[in-house]
Design a protein around this motif. Structure first.
Motif, PDB file in Angstrom:
ATOM      1  N   PHE A   8       0.828  -1.065  -0.036  1.00 11.52           N
ATOM      2  CA  PHE A   8      -0.043  -0.200  -0.219  1.00 11.52           C
ATOM      3  C   PHE A   8       0.863   1.267   0.104  1.00 11.52           C
ATOM      4  O   PHE A   8       0.598   2.109  -0.887  1.00 11.52           O
ATOM      5  CB  PHE A   8      -0.976   0.177   1.185  1.00 11.52           C
ATOM      6  CG  PHE A   8      -1.931   1.251   1.371  1.00 11.52           C
ATOM      7  CD1 PHE A   8      -2.793   1.462   0.644  1.00 11.52           C
ATOM      8  CD2 PHE A   8      -1.393   2.230   2.155  1.00 11.52           C
ATOM      9  CE1 PHE A   8      -3.758   2.624   0.543  1.00 11.52           C
ATOM     10  CE2 PHE A   8      -2.054   3.413   2.531  1.00 11.52           C
ATOM     11  CZ  PHE A   8      -2.986   3.491   1.595  1.00 11.52           C
ATOM     12  N   LEU A   9       2.013   1.374   0.803  1.00 11.97           N
ATOM     13  CA  LEU A   9       2.793   2.415   0.933  1.00 11.97           C
ATOM     14  C   LEU A   9       3.546   2.530  -0.409  1.00 11.97           C
ATOM     15  O   LEU A   9       3.818   3.732  -0.793  1.00 11.97           O
ATOM     16  CB  LEU A   9       3.731   2.413   2.207  1.00 11.97           C
ATOM     17  CG  LEU A   9       2.987   2.381   3.520  1.00 11.97           C
ATOM     18  CD1 LEU A   9       4.202   2.172   4.522  1.00 11.97           C
ATOM     19  CD2 LEU A   9       2.536   3.834   3.535  1.00 11.97           C
ATOM     20  N   VAL A  10       3.930   1.515  -0.979  1.00 12.23           N
ATOM     21  CA  VAL A  10       4.693   1.556  -1.999  1.00 12.23           C
ATOM     22  C   VAL A  10       3.794   2.399  -3.498  1.00 12.23           C
ATOM     23  O   VAL A  10       4.545   3.237  -3.799  1.00 12.23           O
ATOM     24  CB  VAL A  10       5.212   0.417  -2.601  1.00 12.23           C
ATOM     25  CG1 VAL A  10       5.133   0.229  -4.148  1.00 12.23           C
ATOM     26  CG2 VAL A  10       6.439  -0.145  -1.933  1.00 12.23           C
ATOM     27  N   ILE A  11       2.676   1.835  -3.472  1.00 11.20           N
ATOM     28  CA  ILE A  11       1.784   2.544  -4.267  1.00 11.20           C
ATOM     29  C   ILE A  11       1.466   3.994  -4.005  1.00 11.20           C
ATOM     30  O   ILE A  11       1.482   4.908  -5.017  1.00 11.20           O
ATOM     31  CB  ILE A  11       0.681   1.715  -4.708  1.00 11.20           C
ATOM     32  CG1 ILE A  11       0.793   0.341  -5.392  1.00 11.20           C
ATOM     33  CG2 ILE A  11      -0.527   2.487  -5.376  1.00 11.20           C
ATOM     34  CD1 ILE A  11      -0.223  -0.538  -5.195  1.00 11.20           C
ATOM     35  N   ILE A  12       1.212   4.285  -3.003  1.00 12.77           N
ATOM     36  CA  ILE A  12       0.608   5.823  -2.354  1.00 12.77           C
ATOM     37  C   ILE A  12       1.936   6.517  -2.528  1.00 12.77           C
ATOM     38  O   ILE A  12       1.837   7.724  -2.996  1.00 12.77           O
ATOM     39  CB  ILE A  12       0.002   5.751  -1.091  1.00 12.77           C
ATOM     40  CG1 ILE A  12      -1.151   4.982  -1.149  1.00 12.77           C
ATOM     41  CG2 ILE A  12      -0.056   7.117  -0.428  1.00 12.77           C
ATOM     42  CD1 ILE A  12      -2.127   5.413  -1.603  1.00 12.77           C
ATOM     43  N   ILE A  13       3.084   6.216  -1.904  1.00 10.42           N
ATOM     44  CA  ILE A  13       4.333   7.082  -2.080  1.00 10.42           C
ATOM     45  C   ILE A  13       4.926   7.510  -3.400  1.00 10.42           C
ATOM     46  O   ILE A  13       5.172   8.362  -3.724  1.00 10.42           O
ATOM     47  CB  ILE A  13       5.269   6.589  -1.180  1.00 10.42           C
ATOM     48  CG1 ILE A  13       4.989   6.775   0.265  1.00 10.42           C
ATOM     49  CG2 ILE A  13       6.695   7.258  -1.407  1.00 10.42           C
ATOM     50  CD1 ILE A  13       5.667   5.997   1.316  1.00 10.42           C
TER      51      ILE A  13
END
Length: 153
Positions: A8-13
């Motif tokens: 999730f963090l990979v996609i958002i960031i």
């Protein structure tokens, strides 16, 4: 950190990192031929944007972390490594071309004899970086989509 949280963090960031990069690319056709005084005036809108470079740092870090987390699966691992490398290329382009142009012009407050060349250097390096960030986002998303939970029916 769980796999899903990291994904999730990979996609958002990575997506957030695309916003300022995309803004530079979108502005390029309108800025590249501006006369010196107008170009320097327009550049003032970017004061304070240096903090957004933290998104690149966060993106390279979280993509590398995801690669470590999913290293047991070939494609998610390779795609995460490739995404992290794209963000590393962003830093290389920035420090080889964008930053020197900004420094030579005192962040576009001081005109130099070669300001037009420096403008091209800056604008096209930002354009290249927007492509690298977009590719990194695509690779990161593909990594997430290719990951399979193991040990579950």
């Amino acid at each position: 950190m769980t796999v899903r949280v990291a994904q999730f963090l990979v996609i958002i960031i990575s997506a957030l990192a695309l916003i300022p990069s995309g803004a530079h690319l979108a502005a390029l056709p309108n800025k590249i031929a501006l006369p010196q005084s107008e170009y320097f005036t327009v550049q003032a809108i970017y004061y304070g944007w240096a903090i957004l470079g933290l998104l690149w740092l966060a993106a390279v870090t979280i993509n590398a972390l995801l690669a470590v987390i999913v290293r047991s699966q070939k494609w998610p691992f390779r795609l995460s490594v490739a995404a992290a490398l794209c963000f590393a290329l962003v830093f290389a382009v920035f420090f080889l071309w964008t930053f020197p142009a900004n420094q030579a012009t005192n962040n576009w407050r001081t005109a130099t004899e070669n300001w037009a060349t420096l403008r091209q250097q800056r604008e096209y390096s930002h354009a290249a970086n927007s492509v690298f960030v977009f590719v990194a986002l695509c690779l990161a998303t593909l990594s997430v989509l290719s990951w399979r939970r193991t040990g579950s029916p």
